[in-house]
Write an enzyme that holds these catalytic residues in place. Structure first.
Site, PDB file in Angstrom:
ATOM      1  N   HIS B  79     -42.214  33.740   4.806  1.00 38.78           N
ATOM      2  CA  HIS B  79     -42.703  34.328   3.336  1.00 38.78           C
ATOM      3  C   HIS B  79     -43.415  33.267   2.827  1.00 38.78           C
ATOM      4  O   HIS B  79     -44.514  33.486   2.228  1.00 38.78           O
ATOM      5  CB  HIS B  79     -41.390  34.875   2.510  1.00 38.78           C
ATOM      6  N   ASP B 108     -76.905  30.879  -1.386  1.00 40.36           N
ATOM      7  CA  ASP B 108     -75.883  31.119  -0.133  1.00 40.36           C
ATOM      8  C   ASP B 108     -74.944  29.599  -0.242  1.00 40.36           C
ATOM      9  O   ASP B 108     -75.536  28.701  -0.849  1.00 40.36           O
ATOM     10  CB  ASP B 108     -76.273  31.427   1.261  1.00 40.36           C
ATOM     11  N   TRP B 144     -40.412  26.796   4.888  1.00 45.36           N
ATOM     12  CA  TRP B 144     -41.938  26.766   4.890  1.00 45.36           C
ATOM     13  C   TRP B 144     -42.487  25.113   5.120  1.00 45.36           C
ATOM     14  O   TRP B 144     -43.422  24.964   5.436  1.00 45.36           O
ATOM     15  CB  TRP B 144     -42.494  27.257   3.764  1.00 45.36           C
ATOM     16  N   SER B 171     -59.826  25.407   9.464  1.00 44.46           N
ATOM     17  CA  SER B 171     -60.457  26.603   8.435  1.00 44.46           C
ATOM     18  C   SER B 171     -60.551  25.747   7.066  1.00 44.46           C
ATOM     19  O   SER B 171     -61.949  25.900   6.437  1.00 44.46           O
ATOM     20  CB  SER B 171     -59.759  27.779   8.504  1.00 44.46           C
ATOM     21  N   SER B 172     -59.520  25.245   6.325  1.00 48.66           N
ATOM     22  CA  SER B 172     -59.419  25.046   5.194  1.00 48.66           C
ATOM     23  C   SER B 172     -60.533  23.567   5.026  1.00 48.66           C
ATOM     24  O   SER B 172     -61.278  23.483   4.084  1.00 48.66           O
ATOM     25  CB  SER B 172     -58.228  24.238   4.664  1.00 48.66           C
ATOM     26  N   HIS B 255     -47.794  17.750  -2.215  1.00 55.42           N
ATOM     27  CA  HIS B 255     -47.704  17.843  -3.550  1.00 55.42           C
ATOM     28  C   HIS B 255     -49.353  17.930  -4.220  1.00 55.42           C
ATOM     29  O   HIS B 255     -49.597  19.039  -4.754  1.00 55.42           O
ATOM     30  CB  HIS B 255     -47.381  16.604  -4.293  1.00 55.42           C
ATOM     31  N   GLU B 257     -51.147  19.938  -2.443  1.00 56.04           N
ATOM     32  CA  GLU B 257     -51.382  21.214  -1.997  1.00 56.04           C
ATOM     33  C   GLU B 257     -50.953  22.305  -3.117  1.00 56.04           C
ATOM     34  O   GLU B 257     -51.598  23.252  -3.431  1.00 56.04           O
ATOM     35  CB  GLU B 257     -50.340  21.497  -0.689  1.00 56.04           C
ATOM     36  N   TYR B 259     -51.477  21.613  -6.247  1.00 50.51           N
ATOM     37  CA  TYR B 259     -52.627  21.433  -7.240  1.00 50.51           C
ATOM     38  C   TYR B 259     -53.759  22.290  -6.479  1.00 50.51           C
ATOM     39  O   TYR B 259     -54.450  22.664  -7.110  1.00 50.51           O
ATOM     40  CB  TYR B 259     -53.097  19.903  -7.427  1.00 50.51           C
ATOM     41  N   SER B 270     -60.375  29.163 -17.014  1.00 48.12           N
ATOM     42  CA  SER B 270     -61.282  28.632 -18.167  1.00 48.12           C
ATOM     43  C   SER B 270     -62.817  29.618 -18.282  1.00 48.12           C
ATOM     44  O   SER B 270     -63.515  29.037 -19.148  1.00 48.12           O
ATOM     45  CB  SER B 270     -61.523  27.288 -17.752  1.00 48.12           C
ATOM     46  N   HIS B 304     -41.015  13.029  -5.546  1.00 50.89           N
ATOM     47  CA  HIS B 304     -40.302  13.865  -6.324  1.00 50.89           C
ATOM     48  C   HIS B 304     -39.610  14.894  -5.967  1.00 50.89           C
ATOM     49  O   HIS B 304     -38.703  15.486  -6.425  1.00 50.89           O
ATOM     50  CB  HIS B 304     -40.912  14.086  -7.844  1.00 50.89           C
ATOM     51  N   HIS B 305     -39.980  15.283  -4.506  1.00 56.16           N
ATOM     52  CA  HIS B 305     -39.613  16.398  -4.003  1.00 56.16           C
ATOM     53  C   HIS B 305     -38.221  15.905  -3.050  1.00 56.16           C
ATOM     54  O   HIS B 305     -37.716  16.593  -2.454  1.00 56.16           O
ATOM     55  CB  HIS B 305     -40.475  16.893  -2.841  1.00 56.16           C
ATOM     56  N   THR B 330     -52.343  18.263 -17.868  1.00 60.82           N
ATOM     57  CA  THR B 330     -52.069  19.753 -17.952  1.00 60.82           C
ATOM     58  C   THR B 330     -51.961  20.051 -19.380  1.00 60.82           C
ATOM     59  O   THR B 330     -52.285  21.287 -19.799  1.00 60.82           O
ATOM     60  CB  THR B 330     -50.818  20.020 -17.086  1.00 60.82           C
ATOM     61  N   LYS B 333     -55.329  20.721 -20.831  1.00 59.90           N
ATOM     62  CA  LYS B 333     -55.756  22.201 -20.530  1.00 59.90           C
ATOM     63  C   LYS B 333     -55.237  23.182 -21.259  1.00 59.90           C
ATOM     64  O   LYS B 333     -56.119  23.912 -21.859  1.00 59.90           O
ATOM     65  CB  LYS B 333     -55.520  22.167 -19.150  1.00 59.90           C
ATOM     66  N   ARG B 452     -30.476  27.725  -2.509  1.00 56.84           N
ATOM     67  CA  ARG B 452     -31.624  28.537  -2.088  1.00 56.84           C
ATOM     68  C   ARG B 452     -31.435  28.840  -0.608  1.00 56.84           C
ATOM     69  O   ARG B 452     -30.861  28.180   0.167  1.00 56.84           O
ATOM     70  CB  ARG B 452     -33.025  28.022  -2.546  1.00 56.84           C
TER      71      ARG B 452
END
Lengths: 283, 528
Positions: B79, B108, B144, B171-172, B255, B257, B259, B270, B304-305, B330, B333, B452
């Site tokens: 998932h 293009d 994951w 790809s990315s 991390h 990722e 963002y 925006s 921090h993870h 943040t 924003k 979890r």
């Protein structure tokens, strides 16, 4: 708006990407089957590899034809420059990950394995001295010294950077002989480097008992020098293609970005080696 | 090169080339490719959603009802992978493909053929990833994040996942380089960097993040692969390695990722809020700098993870304060969005509903993020449902809501037909209500100590879990409303959309007809 403008080249629909995707599907699935000893792994893998090679030939061939027929303007040239730069940056980050791993292992992981609480509770008798194959190393090995073949290889790669720049000067002066000779020398030096590297690996496996399975030292040593060697090989192939293109009369002194891109890549590989030489072999 | 005299601005001439399926396989058109990205990501969204609903069905009440624990772990893992790499990321790339050339006045993407390959690698990765359910041992069940040593011990499903991650990474990176070059090199005359729509800015910065961290993920899974099959000891303490090392490498990717998955959402919001507040975006320049600051800070907060892995206190403090610092840009924003709305002539069409919903719910996710960043609290909530609630508030209510906002906003441009406001609003209200029913109770569950990634739980968690499961099914079914809205537009069932269907929408994309012709801006517009 000025009365004329340069139209940006947008290619026609292309069949090559889907070949590339099919190739990577086969390479991925084939590798998994091969590694797990199930199904026709090698067959699927090599079908994928062959498709990938076909795709690369076809795709780059088309790009070369488009470039040589003058369909790319200044804007496309600028795009190629930006993209090659950022592609190399992504490669830098790939190596950065492994340099980070080596740093972490040497500065944090191994010393903490040898710390008093670790040794008293878990790994009796372990001394945290680099190089190490870890607290449960099965067999002894000798680490790879810096001042034999690696130092020689450093010299070879640095020289190849110089010959490549000399070739570039030939391009700028329209001196095709100097260009060809410089490129040829660079490719040969690259091949020599790889030859020495392979010899070093054989020596390491045969006489020094230094293997990929030699704990964390063997892991980082082969992972980092191996990926670097792969990149040298790719860079040498790129330069070889440039040599063939020069012999086919491609490039002018104002329009030769493919050559420059390959040169950028070669210098990148060179710089990675210098860092590698210092932190993997020397220190 | 060819010098052409401009005769007409929107030259939608002879679309020749392959037709039928081959058109989509061989296309080099950014709009075709954008459409494929969006469809692909929605299919993956539904697949990941089915997995989520299976998880919620199992968790509806205590005890084991529907699936085996091993399969449950595969579901939570897949998932996450499917939603992150298959749904959210490709959806944003789809928006980038469709909108960036239109927004900056380019004909293009810079590399149209490579663009095609970036897309067509994704179905390959999806085949490997989803296919891993059907190999002996099933899909990977390491979570994951694919932490070692679990990921080193899994069956061949793990190998398939590793190669899928590699292919998605290729790809990315290609997609990101394409976006960087397009934005830097393909802007129309007069479109200076600081005149670009904010969506272009956020995507430019996101693309840099992708180029910087996808190779690191490739390195991480490569080490897993060699530890599995070639006898290396990167994550094995007996050989001198360290399983925690994997976490460091992974989160150095991971991390930034997160963002990567939220910055383009900021960009979309925006675009939308100024349109429906009928005011220019408040603090444009500060938005750009805030985005860049978030991106730069994202490289120095990864640990921090990992507060519970036994780091030195000084390290914990550094990562705690660095993380809390991200709240500043943040906050800039969020305040700018609110200030844009301040005294605006506001109307609440569907895109605006999603965008305001985004601000409200995303900010709650941001606050729980701040709470998780505080090391002593994080040690209490690590690996509990509190974390699950937090990242679903930012990923579902953040990224996904912004994606829906953008989809409704630009659907008229894509299809030439206005979506049904009734259906759009129904979709929004069902989503936001069921979303909160699903995930809000998870905060309480987490604070009460429910871990979890478990298929069964203690009795005292039963009520909130039942509530969350009901909400999840409501949320899942609500997404089918979106299919109705889109299908109606694609079939032409609705009011015809004008070139600029919104009253006060700014930007070059609204100067081309709706639906946008196959080729746009072959002659670049001039921006004053």
């Amino acid at each position: 708006m000025s009365p004329t403008f340069e139209k940006y080249f947008v290619p026609e629909p292309s069949k090559f990407p889907i070949f590339g995707s099919f190739a990577l599907l086969c390479i991925g699935a084939g590798s998994v089957m091969w590694l797990n000893h199930t199904g026709p792994g090698p067959l699927v893998f090599f079908v994928g590899l062959a498709t990938l090679i076909y795709m690369l030939f076809g795709w780059f061939g088309q790009v070369i034809r488009e470039s040589e027929s003058g369909q790319y303007g200044k804007n496309v040239d600028a795009s190629f420059r930006w993209s090659m730069g950022w592609f190399i940056f992504s490669e830098v980050m790939f190596f950065f990950a492994f340099f980070g791993v080596l740093f972490y292992v040497r500065v944090i992981a191994v010393p903490s394995l040898g710390s008093e609480e670790s040794v008293s509770v878990l790994w009796q008798g372990f001394e945290a001295v680099w190089p190490t194959a870890g607290p449960r190393a099965e067999e002894a090995f000798s680490p790879m010294g810096a001042w034999g073949i690696p130092a020689l290889n450093t010299l070879i790669l640095l020289t190849s950077g110089a010959t490549l720049t000399w070739a570039h000067w030939g391009m700028m002066k329209d001196n095709r002989t100097q260009l060809k000779l410089g490129l040829l020398l660079t490719v040969l030096l690259g091949a020599l480097f790889m030859g020495f590297q392979i010899y070093e690996y054989m020596h390491a496996y045969g006489e020094m008992n230094l293997k990929m399975t030699s704990g964390i030292y063997g892991s980082t040593f082969y992972m980092m020098t191996g990926f670097h060697g792969l990149h040298v090989t790719i860079g040498a192939i790129m330069l070889l293609v440039m040599l063939f293109r020069v012999m086919a009369g491609h490039f002018t002194k104002d329009n030769h970005f493919a050559f420059e891109a390959a040169a950028w890549y070669w210098h990148f590989v060179d710089v990675v080696w210098l860092v590698l030489f210092v932190v993997v072999y020397w220190l | 090169m060819s010098a052409v005299t401009p005769d007409q601005v929107h030259d939608d001439h002879h679309h020749h080339g392959p037709t039928g399926l081959m058109r989509w396989i061989t296309t080099t058109n950014h709009k075709d490719i954008g459409t494929m990205y969006l469809i692909f990501s929605f299919i993956m969204f539904l697949s990941g959603g089915v997995m989520a609903l299976t998880i919620r069905a199992e968790l509806f009440q205590p005890g084991m009802q529907i699936v085996q624990p091993e399969f449950f772990n595969q579901l939570t893992t897949m998932h996450g992978l499917v939603m992150v790499f298959g749904a959210i990321m490709p959806a944003f790339v789809g928006f980038a493909n469709w909108m960036l050339p239109l927004m900056i006045g380019a004909s293009d993407m810079a590399f149209a053929r490579m663009n095609n390959w970036s897309f067509w690698l994704l179905p390959v990765a999806a085949i490997l990833l989803i296919g891993s359910f059907f190999v002996p041992g099933g899909a990977t069940a390491a979570g994951w994040t694919l932490y070692a040593p679990l990921s080193v011990q899994m069956g061949m499903g793990m190998d398939l996942t590793i190669f899928a991650v590699h292919i998605m990474g290729i790809s990315s990176i290609m997609g990101a380089i394409n976006i960087v070059v397009t934005v830097l090199n393909m802007r129309a005359p007069g479109m200076t960097m600081m005149k670009m729509p904010l969506f272009c800015w956020t995507w430019l910065i996101t693309a840099y993040l992708l180029i910087a961290v996808m190779p690191v993920l490739a390195g991480a899974v490569t080490m897993i692969l060699t530890d599995r099959h070639f006898g290396t000891s990167f994550f094995n303490a007996a050989g001198g390695g360290d399983p925690v090392l994997y976490q460091h490498v992974f989160w150095f990717f991971g991390h930034p990722e997160v963002y990567i998955m939220i910055l383009p959402a900021f960009g979309i919001v925006s675009e939308i809020i100024p349109t429906f507040a009928r005011k220019p975006l408040f603090g444009y320049a500060s938005m750009v700098y805030a985005t860049a600051s978030i991106a730069i800070l994202s490289f120095v907060v990864w640990a921090h993870h990992m507060f519970t892995t036994g780091m030195p206190a000084a390290t914990q403090l550094f990562f705690m304060y660095a993380t809390m610092l991200i709240a500043v840009p943040t906050g800039v924003k969020v305040f700018n969005w609110v200030a844009t709305m301040w005294r605006g002539s506001m109307t609440f069409e569907t895109p605006m509903l999603w965008a305001t919903g985004f601000i409200f719910v995303f900010t709650m996710g941001g606050f729980t993020g701040l709470i998780c960043a505080i090391a002593p609290i994080d040690i209490q909530v690590q690996d509990t449902y509190y974390v699950v609630a937090h990242f679903h508030y930012v990923l579902v209510a953040g990224s996904l809501f912004a994606l829906f906002a953008g989809a409704y906003y630009w659907l008229p441009k894509w299809t030439g037909v206005m979506y049904s406001e009734f259906i759009g609003k129904l979709h929004f209200w069902c989503s936001i209500i069921f979303f909160n029913i699903t995930f809000f109770p998870m905060h309480f569950l987490g604070l009460a100590g429910m871990p979890r990634r478990i298929p069964d739980y203690a009795l005292q968690f039963a009520d909130f879990n039942a509530l969350a499961s009901i909400g999840a099914f409501g949320f899942g079914l609500s997404q089918l409303i979106f299919i109705v809205a889109v299908v109606k537009c694609v079939r032409g069932d609705g009011k015809k959309a004008a070139a600029s269907p919104w009253e006060d929408a700014q930007g070059l994309e609204w100067t081309v007809p709706s639906p946008a012709p196959h080729h746009t801006f072959e002659i670049p517009p001039v921006v004053k």
